[in-house]
Design an enzyme around this catalytic site. Structure first.
Site, PDB file in Angstrom:
ATOM      1  N   GLU A 208      -5.209   1.717   2.241  1.00  0.00           N
ATOM      2  CA  GLU A 208      -5.128   0.522   3.090  1.00  0.00           C
ATOM      3  C   GLU A 208      -5.394   0.866   4.543  1.00  0.00           C
ATOM      4  O   GLU A 208      -6.082   0.142   5.263  1.00  0.00           O
ATOM      5  CB  GLU A 208      -3.739  -0.132   2.945  1.00  0.00           C
ATOM      6  CG  GLU A 208      -3.610  -1.499   3.609  1.00  0.00           C
ATOM      7  CD  GLU A 208      -3.122  -1.478   5.052  1.00  0.00           C
ATOM      8  OE1 GLU A 208      -3.099  -2.541   5.680  1.00  0.00           O
ATOM      9  OE2 GLU A 208      -2.784  -0.397   5.574  1.00  0.00           O
ATOM     10  N   GLU A 209      -4.827   1.994   4.977  1.00  0.00           N
ATOM     11  CA  GLU A 209      -4.876   2.359   6.400  1.00  0.00           C
ATOM     12  C   GLU A 209      -6.289   2.698   6.888  1.00  0.00           C
ATOM     13  O   GLU A 209      -6.522   2.825   8.078  1.00  0.00           O
ATOM     14  CB  GLU A 209      -3.939   3.542   6.677  1.00  0.00           C
ATOM     15  CG  GLU A 209      -2.458   3.248   6.459  1.00  0.00           C
ATOM     16  CD  GLU A 209      -1.853   2.322   7.512  1.00  0.00           C
ATOM     17  OE1 GLU A 209      -2.577   1.886   8.414  1.00  0.00           O
ATOM     18  OE2 GLU A 209      -0.649   2.045   7.410  1.00  0.00           O
TER      19      GLU A 209
ATOM     20  N   ASP B 125       4.051  -6.058   3.529  1.00  0.00           N
ATOM     21  CA  ASP B 125       3.802  -4.965   4.473  1.00  0.00           C
ATOM     22  C   ASP B 125       4.911  -4.951   5.524  1.00  0.00           C
ATOM     23  O   ASP B 125       5.902  -5.668   5.383  1.00  0.00           O
ATOM     24  CB  ASP B 125       2.408  -5.142   5.116  1.00  0.00           C
ATOM     25  CG  ASP B 125       1.726  -3.801   5.383  1.00  0.00           C
ATOM     26  OD1 ASP B 125       2.397  -2.885   5.899  1.00  0.00           O
ATOM     27  OD2 ASP B 125       0.530  -3.676   5.087  1.00  0.00           O
TER      28      ASP B 125
ATOM     29  N   HIS C 151       3.607   3.126  12.963  1.00  0.00           N
ATOM     30  CA  HIS C 151       2.604   4.195  13.094  1.00  0.00           C
ATOM     31  C   HIS C 151       3.098   5.328  13.995  1.00  0.00           C
ATOM     32  O   HIS C 151       2.316   5.957  14.706  1.00  0.00           O
ATOM     33  CB  HIS C 151       1.245   3.653  13.563  1.00  0.00           C
ATOM     34  CG  HIS C 151       0.511   2.945  12.470  1.00  0.00           C
ATOM     35  ND1 HIS C 151      -0.861   2.771  12.467  1.00  0.00           N
ATOM     36  CD2 HIS C 151       0.947   2.381  11.317  1.00  0.00           C
ATOM     37  CE1 HIS C 151      -1.224   2.124  11.370  1.00  0.00           C
ATOM     38  NE2 HIS C 151      -0.130   1.869  10.664  1.00  0.00           N
TER      39      HIS C 151
ATOM     40  N   HIS D  85       0.826  -1.218   0.000  1.00  0.00           N
ATOM     41  CA  HIS D  85       0.000   0.000   0.000  1.00  0.00           C
ATOM     42  C   HIS D  85       0.857   1.264   0.000  1.00  0.00           C
ATOM     43  O   HIS D  85       1.925   1.323   0.599  1.00  0.00           O
ATOM     44  CB  HIS D  85      -1.034  -0.002   1.121  1.00  0.00           C
ATOM     45  CG  HIS D  85      -0.502   0.040   2.519  1.00  0.00           C
ATOM     46  ND1 HIS D  85      -0.300   1.227   3.194  1.00  0.00           N
ATOM     47  CD2 HIS D  85      -0.160  -0.931   3.394  1.00  0.00           C
ATOM     48  CE1 HIS D  85       0.140   0.962   4.423  1.00  0.00           C
ATOM     49  NE2 HIS D  85       0.243  -0.343   4.569  1.00  0.00           N
TER      50      HIS D  85
ATOM     51  N   ASP E  30       5.740   2.095   6.952  1.00  0.00           N
ATOM     52  CA  ASP E  30       4.476   1.386   6.720  1.00  0.00           C
ATOM     53  C   ASP E  30       3.707   2.169   5.663  1.00  0.00           C
ATOM     54  O   ASP E  30       3.047   3.145   5.983  1.00  0.00           O
ATOM     55  CB  ASP E  30       3.688   1.310   8.034  1.00  0.00           C
ATOM     56  CG  ASP E  30       2.380   0.561   7.905  1.00  0.00           C
ATOM     57  OD1 ASP E  30       2.094   0.043   6.819  1.00  0.00           O
ATOM     58  OD2 ASP E  30       1.635   0.527   8.894  1.00  0.00           O
TER      59      ASP E  30
HETATM   60 ZN    ZN Z   1       0.785  -1.288   6.390  1.00  0.00          ZN
END
Ligand code: ZN
Length: 341
Positions: free
Chosen positions: A201-202, A224, A315, A59, A172
């Site tokens: 995606e998130e 990922d 994150h 992603h 990410d």
């Molecule tokens: Zn991810």
């Protein structure tokens, strides 16, 4: 390993629904292959011919913020797009992406000098935070070009640490995007290979869903990043994944409510790693999930698996990974692509 490309990917800004900067980089890196962009914005790159179709997905979007309200004094309130731990937002420098261009700001907070004892122990929620761009009143913010709905990202450069470690924002899933680029370039497939850089995606695996519908592959692998347990504060039984020990091959994620990897895909990954002497780690995940969760439920189903790059502090704007894990992820996937007939 092209660290410059990794740096460019991580320093690009792409919140869910606004992935153009990253898509442009990937499209130009893979310029020699057949490409299309679907209606939601997924970049689909095709290479090779064969009876079976294999889809690899990474992603493009990173977690981000969005302007929600501008108050009379010119402070900006925001909402979150994707999963944040609110504490990581405090005192960050951010970029507001306006029609007129970038506007810099900071997420301010009360200094310790002014806090009462109880206040210092409390977690501050994002709803109580604000962005200061140096405005004195609402009109200043509007004059700078900031509007409700503008995207906001962390202002954070990519840097190399010691021992082959790297740090930055949006690992990410820009590390996954880098792996996707390299696998497409290096592998000689005996199948019809689709490399898909997905959107959103998130916020609910959305791009994976529509691109898988269009391609309807015979097999799919999501690329990922995954959490690790190799630093203070995480117990080994919470996560036994470590940096430098190779990519993870997922057995289940989100306690099986996300993806239960298809045995065929999982065994293909493990066999390939063992044949090529590539280190790997098996992962039983209880938390997050990946694009493979949406892909495997396409039409009558798609046997799917997940390969992840171990990453610390996911994150947050200071994610940490190791270059050799990225290298081994590329080797593993090139091996899988070339093995599948
Ligand atoms: Zn991810």
């Amino acid at each position: 390993m092209n660290v410059k490309v990794i740096k460019r990917l991580c320093e690009a800004h792409a919140t869910p629904g606004c992935e153009d900067e990253v898509r442009d980089i990937i499209a130009s890196e893979l310029g020699e292959y057949e490409q299309s962009i679907d209606k939601l914005g997924n970049l689909i790159v095709r290479k090779g011919e064969g009876k079976k179709k294999l889809m690899l997905a990474s992603h493009m979007d990173e977690i981000g913020l969005m302007v929600k309200h501008i108050d009379k004094q010119g402070f900006i309130r925001f909402t979150t797009l994707g999963g944040f731990f609110d504490q990581t937002l405090l005192n960050q420098r951010v970029i507001i992406h306006t029609k007129k261009g970038r506007v810099y700001g900071v997420i301010g907070s009360k200094p310790p000098h002014l806090m009462k004892e109880e206040e210092r122990k409390k977690v501050v929620e994002y709803k109580d935070m604000f962005i200061d761009i140096g405005a004195g009143k609402k009109e200043d913010v509007e004059k700078a070009g900031v509007r409700i709905g503008d995207y906001i990202t962390f202002d954070r450069d990519f840097e190399e640490l010691i021992n082959g470690f790297i740090t930055g924002k949006a690992f990410d899933d820009r590390l996954g995007c880098y792996v996707l680029i390299e696998v497409l370039k290096k592998a000689t497939p005996k199948v019809e290979l689709y490399g898909v850089a997905t959107v959103q995606e998130e916020v609910g695996l959305k791009g994976a869903r529509t691109s898988a519908f269009k391609i309807y592959p015979d097999y799919a692998i999501a690329i990922d990043v995954t959490t690790t347990g190799d630093y203070p504060g995480v117990r080994e039984e919470e996560s036994n994944v470590k940096l430098g020990k190779g990519p993870t091959i997922s057995i289940v994620d989100a306690k099986g409510r996300g993806l239960i990897s298809h045995p065929k895909v999982r065994e293909l990954l493990i066999e390939t790693a063992e044949e090529l002497n590539i280190p790997y780690q098996l992962e039983v995940g209880e938390g997050g999930t990946t694009d493979a969760t949406a892909i495997h439920l396409t039409k009558e189903g798609v046997p799917s698996g997940v390969v992840s790059i171990p990453t610390r502090y996911i994150h947050s704007p200071v994610e940490v990974a190791k270059l050799e894990d990225i290298e081994n992820t590329i080797k593993l996937l090139v091996g899988v692509v070339e093995k599948l007939e």
